[in-house]
Design a protein around this motif. Structure first.
Motif, mmCIF file in Angstrom:
data_model
loop_
_atom_site.group_PDB
_atom_site.id
_atom_site.type_symbol
_atom_site.label_atom_id
_atom_site.label_comp_id
_atom_site.label_asym_id
_atom_site.label_seq_id
_atom_site.Cartn_x
_atom_site.Cartn_y
_atom_site.Cartn_z
ATOM 1 N N GLY A 97 10.253 5.269 -0.784
ATOM 2 C CA GLY A 97 10.828 5.184 -2.125
ATOM 3 C C GLY A 97 12.250 4.488 -2.002
ATOM 4 N N LEU A 98 13.132 4.455 -0.918
ATOM 5 C CA LEU A 98 14.112 3.924 -1.122
ATOM 6 C C LEU A 98 14.148 2.549 -0.401
ATOM 7 C CD1 LEU A 98 16.485 6.729 0.306
ATOM 8 C CD2 LEU A 98 16.843 5.295 -1.725
ATOM 9 N N ALA A 99 13.043 2.315 0.352
ATOM 10 C CA ALA A 99 12.654 0.828 0.908
ATOM 11 C C ALA A 99 12.222 0.167 -0.485
ATOM 12 C CB ALA A 99 11.426 0.805 1.856
ATOM 13 N N ALA A 100 11.457 0.753 -1.421
ATOM 14 C CA ALA A 100 11.094 0.117 -2.623
ATOM 15 C C ALA A 100 12.296 -0.157 -3.590
ATOM 16 C CB ALA A 100 9.774 0.838 -3.295
ATOM 17 N N TYR A 101 13.255 0.652 -3.616
ATOM 18 C CA TYR A 101 14.357 0.751 -4.411
ATOM 19 C C TYR A 101 15.424 -0.623 -3.978
ATOM 20 C CZ TYR A 101 19.052 1.739 -5.900
ATOM 21 O OH TYR A 101 20.314 1.793 -6.589
ATOM 22 N N ALA A 102 15.258 -0.851 -2.697
ATOM 23 C CA ALA A 102 16.130 -1.827 -1.956
ATOM 24 C C ALA A 102 15.209 -3.135 -2.132
ATOM 25 C CB ALA A 102 16.531 -1.504 -0.536
ATOM 26 N N GLY A 103 14.003 -3.004 -2.807
ATOM 27 C CA GLY A 103 13.353 -4.392 -2.790
ATOM 28 C C GLY A 103 12.365 -4.615 -1.592
ATOM 29 N N HIS A 104 12.230 -3.750 -0.582
ATOM 30 C CA HIS A 104 11.662 -4.003 0.565
ATOM 31 C C HIS A 104 10.396 -3.220 0.460
ATOM 32 C CE1 HIS A 104 11.346 -5.919 4.350
ATOM 33 N NE2 HIS A 104 12.264 -5.461 4.841
ATOM 34 N N ARG A 105 9.537 -3.270 1.693
ATOM 35 C CA ARG A 105 8.237 -2.572 1.605
ATOM 36 C C ARG A 105 8.151 -1.975 3.209
ATOM 37 N NH1 ARG A 105 2.527 -3.721 3.408
ATOM 38 N NH2 ARG A 105 3.468 -5.803 4.002
ATOM 39 N N LEU A 106 8.109 -0.486 3.032
ATOM 40 C CA LEU A 106 7.678 0.191 4.585
ATOM 41 C C LEU A 106 6.274 -0.224 4.753
ATOM 42 C CD1 LEU A 106 9.447 2.580 5.719
ATOM 43 C CD2 LEU A 106 7.735 3.938 4.895
ATOM 44 N N THR A 107 6.286 -0.420 6.229
ATOM 45 C CA THR A 107 5.062 -1.006 6.819
ATOM 46 C C THR A 107 4.569 -0.081 7.875
ATOM 47 O OG1 THR A 107 6.068 -2.595 8.104
ATOM 48 C CG2 THR A 107 5.183 -3.253 6.047
ATOM 49 N N TYR A 108 5.552 0.623 8.517
ATOM 50 C CA TYR A 108 5.097 1.663 9.437
ATOM 51 C C TYR A 108 6.074 2.982 9.688
ATOM 52 C CZ TYR A 108 8.913 -0.149 12.026
ATOM 53 O OH TYR A 108 10.413 -0.768 12.404
ATOM 54 N N VAL A 109 5.314 3.716 10.521
ATOM 55 C CA VAL A 109 6.243 4.995 10.892
ATOM 56 C C VAL A 109 6.193 5.191 12.423
ATOM 57 C CG1 VAL A 109 6.199 7.492 10.821
ATOM 58 C CG2 VAL A 109 5.301 6.072 8.841
ATOM 59 N N LYS A 110 7.509 5.404 12.863
ATOM 60 C CA LYS A 110 7.607 5.776 14.312
ATOM 61 C C LYS A 110 8.487 7.240 14.561
ATOM 62 C CE LYS A 110 10.567 4.204 18.113
ATOM 63 N NZ LYS A 110 11.401 3.460 18.639
ATOM 64 N N ALA A 111 7.946 8.145 14.996
ATOM 65 C CA ALA A 111 8.815 9.419 15.098
ATOM 66 C C ALA A 111 9.804 9.412 16.065
ATOM 67 C CB ALA A 111 7.835 10.457 15.741
ATOM 68 N N HIS A 112 10.980 10.122 15.688
ATOM 69 C CA HIS A 112 12.049 10.142 16.617
ATOM 70 C C HIS A 112 12.203 11.314 17.744
ATOM 71 C CE1 HIS A 112 16.391 10.019 17.293
ATOM 72 N NE2 HIS A 112 16.271 11.278 17.043
ATOM 73 N N GLY A 113 13.124 10.842 18.612
ATOM 74 C CA GLY A 113 13.650 11.870 19.466
ATOM 75 C C GLY A 113 12.646 13.086 20.135
ATOM 76 N N ALA A 114 13.008 14.202 19.983
ATOM 77 C CA ALA A 114 12.394 15.312 20.589
ATOM 78 C C ALA A 114 10.901 15.446 19.983
ATOM 79 C CB ALA A 114 13.194 16.663 20.342
ATOM 80 N N LYS A 134 -0.792 9.463 7.231
ATOM 81 C CA LYS A 134 -1.938 9.154 6.495
ATOM 82 C C LYS A 134 -1.855 9.721 5.112
ATOM 83 C CE LYS A 134 -6.918 9.369 6.650
ATOM 84 N NZ LYS A 134 -8.201 9.627 7.658
ATOM 85 N N ALA A 135 -1.548 11.045 4.966
ATOM 86 C CA ALA A 135 -1.417 11.774 3.625
ATOM 87 C C ALA A 135 -0.701 11.135 2.618
ATOM 88 C CB ALA A 135 -0.982 13.145 4.127
ATOM 89 N N VAL A 136 0.454 10.425 3.153
ATOM 90 C CA VAL A 136 1.346 9.498 2.231
ATOM 91 C C VAL A 136 0.766 8.171 2.087
ATOM 92 C CG1 VAL A 136 3.864 8.757 1.999
ATOM 93 C CG2 VAL A 136 3.308 10.816 2.915
ATOM 94 N N ASP A 137 0.341 7.508 3.087
ATOM 95 C CA ASP A 137 0.044 6.132 2.627
ATOM 96 C C ASP A 137 -0.979 5.708 3.943
ATOM 97 O OD1 ASP A 137 -0.644 3.683 2.483
ATOM 98 O OD2 ASP A 137 1.505 2.908 2.025
ATOM 99 N N PRO A 138 -2.242 5.925 3.972
ATOM 100 C CA PRO A 138 -3.003 5.532 5.013
ATOM 101 C C PRO A 138 -3.054 4.109 5.437
ATOM 102 C CG PRO A 138 -4.358 6.052 3.061
ATOM 103 C CD PRO A 138 -2.920 6.238 2.895
ATOM 104 N N SER A 139 -2.266 3.127 4.773
ATOM 105 C CA SER A 139 -2.358 1.649 5.034
ATOM 106 C C SER A 139 -0.850 1.417 6.219
ATOM 107 C CB SER A 139 -1.943 0.794 3.959
ATOM 108 O OG SER A 139 -0.700 1.072 3.355
ATOM 109 N N LEU A 140 -0.075 2.721 6.299
ATOM 110 C CA LEU A 140 0.938 2.389 7.059
ATOM 111 C C LEU A 140 0.354 2.472 8.618
ATOM 112 C CD1 LEU A 140 3.480 4.935 5.563
ATOM 113 C CD2 LEU A 140 3.621 2.647 5.332
ATOM 114 N N SER A 141 1.039 1.440 9.398
ATOM 115 C CA SER A 141 0.825 1.410 10.732
ATOM 116 C C SER A 141 1.738 2.725 11.692
ATOM 117 C CB SER A 141 1.271 0.143 11.248
ATOM 118 O OG SER A 141 0.479 -0.721 11.053
ATOM 119 N N LEU A 142 1.245 3.113 12.521
ATOM 120 C CA LEU A 142 1.815 4.146 13.709
ATOM 121 C C LEU A 142 2.430 3.387 14.634
ATOM 122 C CD1 LEU A 142 2.391 7.064 13.894
ATOM 123 C CD2 LEU A 142 0.297 7.275 15.145
ATOM 124 N N LEU A 143 3.682 3.316 15.048
ATOM 125 C CA LEU A 143 4.166 2.791 16.158
ATOM 126 C C LEU A 143 4.463 3.914 17.091
ATOM 127 C CD1 LEU A 143 5.586 0.423 17.656
ATOM 128 C CD2 LEU A 143 7.848 0.951 16.635
#
Length: 253
Positions: A97-114, A134-143
């Motif tokens: 949502g905030l990427a879209a608000y800023a005029g950008h596009r989220l393309t992937y997800v990477k989990a953090h830390g622990a 996948k539930a939010v957007d199956p087109s997203l890549s996983l890093l």
């Protein structure tokens, strides 16, 4: 020509508190993993980071972690796989949502830390993260951390999976990160990090502290953004890769 992505964990401040030099790092990296507000970050920082990344042509991903600002998301919390799945979905949705608000596009997800480290060895947690994405957007890549359960979990959910190595962390012979409280865990020398990354990229393998090689497809290199030497190390890594003829480009534009 070899092509590699250079990523960093950014947006990890909170309110007036800053963590790392995000503006400088966004001049070096090709992908930015942006904290989603639970282990660090907030809507203002997220929107600003996405906007700068947009202006500099840097790809952006969500960087979800445990709700643990006190421990910077580096402590394992007692969440069930179902709770982790919903925590990930919640944070990915906020980042998108905030990427879209800023005029950008989220393309992937990477989990953090622990959360990421637990999912590296526990398949049920890796599956929970992959399902949440996948539930939010199956087109997203996983890093995903290379050679871990995250890779198989993402592939099982039909996600586009890319494997990453770390420029500033040491590896065990099994291919896992050396725990931060043990010798050899952190690599702070810029030249050492740069030469090691180049070797891993060219050989297509993780190089353990012992020198053992573990072959794996390497698509992205991470430099953590929260240390005092992070920007200098990232610059050294980029310069060494480009000097060897390696092309720097996002793994997912």
């Amino acid at each position: 020509m070899l092509s590699i992505d250079l990523n960093s964990d950014l947006g990890e401040g909170f309110g007036d508190y800053r963590c790392g030099d995000d503006a400088a790092m966004l001049e070096v990296v090709t992908s930015a993993n942006v904290a989603c507000g639970l282990h660090a970050g907030d809507p203002e920082i997220m929107a600003r980071t996405f906007a700068i990344a947009r202006d500099r042509g840097v790809a952006v991903g969500a960087h979800p972690g445990y709700p643990d600002r006190w421990g910077f998301g580096r402590r394992v919390l007692p969440f069930t796989p179902g709770e982790v799945e919903r925590l990930v979905a919640y944070q990915v949705g906020a980042a998108a949502g905030l990427a879209a608000y800023a005029g950008h596009r989220l393309t992937y997800v990477k989990a953090h830390g622990a959360l990421a480290n637990l999912a590296a060895v526990e398949r049920e947690m890796a599956d929970a993260i992959a399902r949440g994405v996948k539930a939010v957007d199956p087109s997203l890549s996983l890093l995903a951390i290379a050679l871990t359960a995250q890779v198989a979990a993402g592939e099982a959910q039909g996600l586009d999976v890319h494997q990453e190595i770390f420029a500033d962390r040491g590896y065990t012979e099994a291919g896992f990160l050396i725990p931060r409280n043990q010798p050899g865990a952190m690599i702070t020398d810029e030249n050492e990090a740069a030469e090691r990354v180049l070797a891993m990229v060219q050989e297509g393998a993780i190089i353990a502290a012992s020198g053992k090689r573990l072959p794996t497809p390497v698509r992205s290199v991470c430099v953590h953004g929260d240390s005092a030497h992070a920007v200098a190390l990232a610059r050294a890594v980029r310069a060494r890769l480009e000097g060897a003829g390696v092309r720097l480009a996002p793994f997912r534009a």
